[in-house]
Motif scaffolding. Structure first.
Motif, mmCIF file in Angstrom:
data_model
loop_
_atom_site.group_PDB
_atom_site.id
_atom_site.type_symbol
_atom_site.label_atom_id
_atom_site.label_comp_id
_atom_site.label_asym_id
_atom_site.label_seq_id
_atom_site.Cartn_x
_atom_site.Cartn_y
_atom_site.Cartn_z
ATOM 1 N N GLY A 56 0.548 -1.598 0.360
ATOM 2 C CA GLY A 56 0.095 0.264 -0.162
ATOM 3 C C GLY A 56 1.155 0.991 0.078
ATOM 4 O O GLY A 56 1.638 1.406 -0.007
ATOM 5 N N VAL A 57 0.410 2.247 0.286
ATOM 6 C CA VAL A 57 1.279 3.602 0.151
ATOM 7 C C VAL A 57 2.138 4.201 1.037
ATOM 8 O O VAL A 57 1.040 3.532 1.856
ATOM 9 C CB VAL A 57 -0.185 4.770 -0.405
ATOM 10 C CG1 VAL A 57 0.864 6.265 -0.302
ATOM 11 C CG2 VAL A 57 -0.637 4.889 -1.807
ATOM 12 N N GLY A 81 0.214 5.199 -5.785
ATOM 13 C CA GLY A 81 -0.028 3.340 -4.807
ATOM 14 C C GLY A 81 1.006 2.069 -6.528
ATOM 15 O O GLY A 81 1.072 1.563 -6.775
ATOM 16 N N ALA A 82 1.804 3.426 -6.478
ATOM 17 C CA ALA A 82 3.099 2.709 -7.640
ATOM 18 C C ALA A 82 4.415 3.233 -7.061
ATOM 19 O O ALA A 82 4.248 4.275 -6.416
ATOM 20 C CB ALA A 82 2.522 3.434 -9.606
ATOM 21 N N ILE A 83 5.052 2.573 -7.878
ATOM 22 C CA ILE A 83 6.344 2.714 -7.249
ATOM 23 C C ILE A 83 7.898 3.128 -8.590
ATOM 24 O O ILE A 83 7.249 2.038 -9.742
ATOM 25 C CB ILE A 83 7.082 1.699 -6.552
ATOM 26 C CG1 ILE A 83 9.347 1.922 -5.903
ATOM 27 C CG2 ILE A 83 7.085 0.246 -7.443
ATOM 28 C CD1 ILE A 83 9.788 1.315 -4.979
ATOM 29 N N SER A 84 8.858 4.023 -8.870
ATOM 30 C CA SER A 84 8.990 4.049 -9.615
ATOM 31 C C SER A 84 10.466 3.386 -9.818
ATOM 32 O O SER A 84 10.962 2.534 -8.974
ATOM 33 C CB SER A 84 9.207 5.868 -9.751
ATOM 34 O OG SER A 84 10.308 6.117 -11.710
ATOM 35 N N ALA A 92 2.955 -0.055 -11.006
ATOM 36 C CA ALA A 92 1.701 -0.126 -10.179
ATOM 37 C C ALA A 92 1.930 -1.468 -9.185
ATOM 38 O O ALA A 92 2.313 -2.432 -9.231
ATOM 39 C CB ALA A 92 0.456 -0.789 -10.139
ATOM 40 N N ALA A 93 1.719 -0.386 -7.755
ATOM 41 C CA ALA A 93 2.209 -1.580 -6.826
ATOM 42 C C ALA A 93 0.506 -2.054 -5.698
ATOM 43 O O ALA A 93 0.858 -3.176 -5.031
ATOM 44 C CB ALA A 93 3.361 -1.513 -5.598
ATOM 45 N N THR A 97 -0.255 -8.455 -3.291
ATOM 46 C CA THR A 97 0.719 -9.651 -2.779
ATOM 47 C C THR A 97 2.660 -9.021 -2.807
ATOM 48 O O THR A 97 2.318 -8.358 -4.865
ATOM 49 C CB THR A 97 0.494 -10.328 -2.951
ATOM 50 O OG1 THR A 97 0.716 -10.797 -3.624
ATOM 51 C CG2 THR A 97 -0.995 -10.787 -2.253
ATOM 52 N N ILE A 98 3.278 -9.577 -2.327
ATOM 53 C CA ILE A 98 4.288 -9.193 -2.851
ATOM 54 C C ILE A 98 4.503 -10.175 -3.587
ATOM 55 O O ILE A 98 5.731 -9.980 -4.904
ATOM 56 C CB ILE A 98 5.179 -9.479 -1.590
ATOM 57 C CG1 ILE A 98 5.500 -8.780 -0.670
ATOM 58 C CG2 ILE A 98 6.819 -10.062 -1.973
ATOM 59 C CD1 ILE A 98 6.657 -8.661 0.801
#
Length: 202
Positions: A56-57, A81-84, A92-93, A97-98
């Motif tokens: 989550g964020v 909700g994303a990681i660069s 999108a993350a 789940t992992i």
């Protein structure tokens, strides 16, 4: 005599069918995992109560692509909700789940970048939890894996004298409604949880 035998056979068949129907009904009724105060039953019927951790964020991740040092990433999941990441941009993350996130990364890297990428995803810091209501020190607290509802209340200094001590109101991140959950250890605390201790009415 013949009529009497026919009648007995009919009664016996009827009783056998009734027993069979009763047996079938009892087998199809699954017992609840636990009963909540609002009558809702199990985690399966309440996805918000599931024990599965989802990103989550605010979660901080460390991403390693073995043999590709330039793709290594460490950062927070942003408000979208994303990681660069290098090459891929925003990935999108949130809500995954992992394992789901890792599989998605591998799929994107295979599309024109790497043949058989091996990806490792680690959560460095979890988003906090929040406690409010009839606790001595409400507010934001760091999450630790294995935290129980009772542990969370202890982080907030314990109960006030007006507190209900048998259950709390739990709202998972992304959920609009709070649910009553018992303090028996059956429901774990997850990152982003909002926990409210209700007031007792005398």
């Amino acid at each position: 005599m013949a009529g009497w035998r026919i009648e007995c056979v009919s009664i016996g068949v009827g009783l056998a069918l009734l027993a069979l129907a009763s047996s079938g009904c009892s087998q199809s009724a699954a017992p609840p995992v636990f009963a909540l105060k609002n009558g809702t039953r199990s985690e399966a019927e309440n996805p918000a109560l599931a024990r599965i951790f989802r990103l989550g964020v605010g979660d901080r991740l460390k991403i390693v692509v073995f043999g590709e040092d330039e793709l290594a990433t460490e950062g927070d999941i942003n408000a979208s909700g994303a990681i660069s990441m290098p090459l891929l941009g925003d990935v999108a993350a949130s809500g995954k789940t992992i394992e789901e996130f890792s599989a998605g990364l591998r799929g994107q890297l295979e599309q024109g970048y790497l043949k058989t990428p091996k990806v490792s995803v680690q959560v460095l810091n979890y988003r906090p939890i929040y406690l409010q209501g009839e606790v001595k020190r409400g507010g934001e607290f760091p999450y630790k894996p294995g935290l129980t509802m009772a542990d969370a209340v202890a982080l907030a200094g314990g109960y006030t004298y007006r507190a209900v001590t048998s259950y709390v109101l739990l709202r998972r991140q992304g959920e609009s409604d709070a649910r009553e959950v018992p303090l028996d250890g059956s429901i774990p605390v997850l990152p982003g949880d909002n926990i409210q201790v209700p007031e007792r009415f005398f």
